[in-house]
Write an enzyme that holds these catalytic residues in place. Structure first.
Site, PDB file in Angstrom:
ATOM      1  CE  LYS B 134     -37.423 -20.700 -31.691  1.00 40.06           C
ATOM      2  NZ  LYS B 134     -37.323 -21.395 -30.383  1.00 40.06           N
ATOM      3  CE  LYS B 166     -37.897 -26.739 -35.626  1.00 32.67           C
ATOM      4  NZ  LYS B 166     -37.729 -25.349 -35.171  1.00 32.67           N
TER       5      LYS B 166
END
Lengths: 283, 283, 283, 283, 283, 283
Positions: B134, B166
């Site tokens: 991120k 994920k």
């Protein structure tokens, strides 16, 4: 400002290349067959949206038929929990673009959201919220676009498209009057001259030298109010900008002191990312 | 990680080009003679320094003999008011590079400073603070470098240099076991397999399928503690990472729950810039 | 304007690559041993010099130790027959760079020489000679630099660093007043507004709408004189520019009509190259 | 020669970027709504057209659906007052591309027009008009294309695709014979050898050394006539080219002296731009 | 051919970037302190050396003070076991550049070594060994350089610097004569015309149409001998090239058949890499 | 691995630019009218196909509507004489792309074909054939793709996506144990550690230090067999790779010695091109 499609494509390509490197090894390993999937962009908090076109370009770089279907436009307020856009395409393409698209949307919407808070805080006054050149290196065009989406206005885009004589210039030149006179003599005829002053003496000097705009730097709201009175009395057409130490708590005081513009570096350099997620499912 | 000089030069060139455009019209107008000047970088708040080499490269791009003389190194704590570096060169070059150099230093030191706060918060435990993907688009290498300077560790750099299965992968594949088995069969032999789990059932499934690392996503400290106990009992060599909803206030609870790693997106996506100024004077 | 060394290097590299392709096969064939040679740049006609730095960069791209030793500076008048610079280096490097260096010097000096003729023609009046955006695609920065060397001044560098409302804008918007009002409302606060008018009615409209600058397009010297009188009477601070159909023969009439600026497209789009040769000999 | 579409796109992108910078601030300010407009390209003087495809690419770079509808083709003679092409698209796109498209068309048509004048001047003789490497840096491919459109022929495109031993080579090598012999020994087998001679002695030396082509440099028409007679008597298959000091006034005398080729630098380095305008209106 | 330093730097940068990606994680992990090391390049088999400058550039890209000290030059024969060069610099830089430098040296020396075998096989005849355009995509300049180092000669470098009418052209045009006549009419005056023929009929047609060079394609040595006799009798100045199905075993037969050139695709497209290693030690 | 279309386009553009330069002068000269043609790709020997998509991109770069129609897929075995694909488009485009498309197909299919021979040679054993980083500079992604098409597997793609401690690392660090321990301490948590050993002592050291994978370098099949027994007895989960001096003749012996992986540099660095031709005809 208008983001050209070739510029968007170039930026999106760089962003994707940074994250993708030689390829998404996880997705290539776990997905065995080509499958079409759908992703929904969900706001996990209230926010002002910015960056949909960039996110769109991110998927477009990966595979051309993938496009975002938007239920809201940049600049709109989105409520926590809202699905504001969705995207449909090959599952591996959605997975490859997910993080980059989210990083873009979260960052730009973060800026738009914080800008909007400042703009709302001065609502009803004549003051406009401006950004600064305190942007994240490499992202200035996008960040200034996000400021517009939040209701703010753009100061100059770089050192070449506007004149602003600042403290370090004055330290080298010596005084406000000399700096302004030199600028007037040597600049192209299309440029206005703005000068930064840090006290009322410099303000008076700038007014005397016929500056077109004056930036009142790091003054208290009270000093700003006094500066405005002096300037309006002397040169009513001179535009006044306040800057420095301005927060959401005190921005309205500055606006009510009567300036035309308030520039806030924090809306670009310190806006926290907003929380947005992309939920991918099979169709 | 090591920032190569050619990569630094390339980034610094792009950053300068963004701000400079066709030239610094203010400086060209107000400075009439070539003059050598000195700039002092001053911390306006306590901070952990990061980005000196990039700032150095920024001036180097403009004119090669300009170099920063540093009184502190990246990774060091700087006190408010300290002059931590200075730069000497043609005045117009210092003025042209000022904003870009500051934008770099303020952004990267902001990340190092926030990272250091998290690292300090878990001092004395076995937990290491990790970054995430991120990051701000286009700045990942620099931001991950800043995390190191703050005492953190780096998670994978992109989709190509590490495997992390994920939630969205699991949504498409169906279950944890299938995903891990496929990955084991198709990945290169140098890769470990990390899988994200959101509850204890998935954790047990991941342990049964012999995941190498398990990311405990969005669990409370209590759930994490229980997960750690289950994992340590079953597979003592499996590494455990906590992520999601972690703040400076609760990070120590997660560390004390016994995980090996805690990844925190906020240290890159929401670190406010620290306040640094450059004061330029004639010599 | 200041030509940055990295920008010079980039341009010179492109110019050399265009001429050199995969290599100078003639020179490689006829020169059998490495030999140092000297080249002398000779003016074959009177001229105003421009482009020495670019020519220097051309040789620098080929081999770093080659540099031009100049006996005159850009902007100086050179007499026919004068050797104004010389260069020393490997013979093959001089031969490889010869044509490109000459093409640069002849083109830019051609612009400087023609500009100087216009500047001389208005000597003693208050009028300044401006260039336009009618430049050779890809060479605007260099050509605008050559205009400065000829004693001229630069109008805006592109569509982004100045506002000029032209006939085609007016055809779409409808009238001068509306265009100026929209611009004032939506432009950044650092921009002045220039508007092009083709008759005295439009001039009066522009004055009424408080344009900052007015371009008098394609008027006779007599019309310009009348326009100047009207404008000075109404708004003495408004700057006036004449443009269109201006030649060396009539430029002084325009200057004496009282305008502040005269812009001449021909100085960039139709300046003939001046004659310069490079004579290479062994040392 | 064939202009590839990717090369056209690359050039057009660079040209547009140079003019557009960060955007067309005037158009963005004065146009408030999206409107479709039409532009007509009008010849303001007689000319030979060249560059339509490049102009087309200029608009294509800005927005893909914009295309030029041509009423004439490159290479055709256009009369003053004729509308030779028109373009339809979003008004802001037409305004953004206007200057760049015109700069291209005016420059290339200028070259085609001047070339055509030379070609017409030698009509009925066997002589062909050639261009040289005296082109504007960065624009060689386009300018050589314009020469073809004017009825001329192309000399070599760069130092790598043809052999021409010139005065500076001879000054370093010593004599014509040695230079030709070295070239014959070391060149690839697909290359002919052209040598530049400045008097009849060098001509005889070149003929004796079996040059494939001979460039007669800076000779009067009378000397050229004598050179042709000598060469035709000795080696009838050798091709002869005249160059240097050739003008529209004397070019026919050179042609009638019997050479195969006449190369004229001025058609690329000193062709004045022709006058073309673009008139934009709403539909 | 001459490898320019800027071209070398560009290639070396791309090669290093391909191998290095985001950094050498092994070396960064196992080397804890900065240490200077030395590497010795060792020939593990007899070979002809090529590529030292490229290998040098590879290390230069990583860190400028690192340079190769060579004990042999490109083009020299190296014996198995010989140390032909060494390099000194930071240990991590040597480790990062090792594989790329070796890949370059092994590939280019492989080409030089195989070329030399062909050249030796025709020693004493008039035939020269030529390369073809059958090179590895992206490496043509380097591979053609290696051919020179092996004693071979270069055919054309690309489609733009030589004319060769091949079977597919003839299939579309119809016959040899038409193709040659068209080429003569439309080519620049500096180009010779080579045509590929596959039998004696086409040969005679090519001779009748005055081809400058004739490529005898896929003929047996006996056919080539006959073709040579026909051509020499008709047009003694025409150059003859044999190509197709030529191996180390039969190349001398082709040479003794009397052709001027023998082109061999295998020397670039199928040369096995030679074995070279780099042994790194502390100093 | 998945070749992205933008990466393919970039590579294809560079390949075409290298061959095309300023244009295909032969084709432009001999083809007088635009004509549509068809090309058939013919295998001149048995081969395993690889590179169809790249060849497709080569034509796509030249003109977008040209596309290859394939009768076989990458990875398939093609028999001598088979037409495996055809392409239809403007004749000049086919001629311009012919050599580049063939160079790509012949090189990559050469690698796939040789890889397949190694894979077939170990059929029925547990051993997998791996490539190495001994690839042609600039072509690693394509060559590793060709290895997959031949049935092989990929080792790491660069220095950044896998850890392999090699002889030169050990020479600098001192011993296997220290190197492994440092790596474990400093590497990211997603990386396994592979170490190269050249004898059984080093093997035991590597096992003791818990290496994840062990590369048995330059051992005889007998030594490899013994190494496997030792490793399996000590650490059954450790993966074993053999490398060095492995040929088609002895590869099965290594496979039968029990290793998991056999890496073979020759499949990328010394695969001869296979013979493929393109036959172009009018339609």
């Amino acid at each position: 400002m208008r983001l050209s499609s070739s510029e968007l494509f170039k930026l999106a390509s760089e962003f994707i290349a940074e994250d993708l490197g030689r390829g998404d090894i996880t997705t290539q390993a776990v997905l065995t067959t080509a499958v079409t999937a759908r992703g929904r962009f969900i706001a996990k908090q209230d926010l002002v949206l910015a960056g949909l076109e960039v996110a769109d370009a991110v998927f477009g770089v990966l595979e051309s038929p993938v496009e975002i279907e938007a239920f809201a436009a940049d600049g709109e307020r989105i409520r926590q929990g809202d699905v504001f856009a969705r995207v449909k395409g090959p599952a591996d393409v959605l997975l490859m673009g997910e993080r980059t698209a989210l990083n873009v949307l979260r960052h730009l919407s973060g800026i738009a959201t914080l800008t909007r808070a400042y703009v709302d805080a001065v609502a009803g006054t004549q003051a406009k919220i401006l950004d600064t050149r305190k942007t994240t290196p490499g992202l200035r065009m996008l960040e200034k676009y996000a400021v517009l989406m939040g209701g703010g206005h753009n100061h100059r885009f770089g050192l070449d498209d506007g004149v602003l004589i600042k403290d370090n210039h004055l330290a080298l030149v010596g005084d406000v009057r000399t700096a302004i006179e030199r600028a007037r003599r040597r600049l192209g005829h299309l440029h206005k001259i703005e000068v930064e002053v840090k006290n009322l003496n410099e303000l008076r000097e700038a007014l005397a030298a016929s500056a077109d705009l004056i930036l009142l730097d790091n003054m208290t709201p009270e000093m700003v109010r006094e500066a405005v009175q002096i300037a309006r009395a002397t040169a009513p057409h001179v535009l006044l900008e306040a800057s420095g130490s301005i927060t959401l708590d005190n921005v309205r005081q500055y606006a009510e002191a009567g300036v035309d513009y308030i520039s806030v570096g924090a809306i670009t350099h310190s806006a926290p990312a907003v929380d947005i997620s992309l939920k991918i499912t099979t169709i």
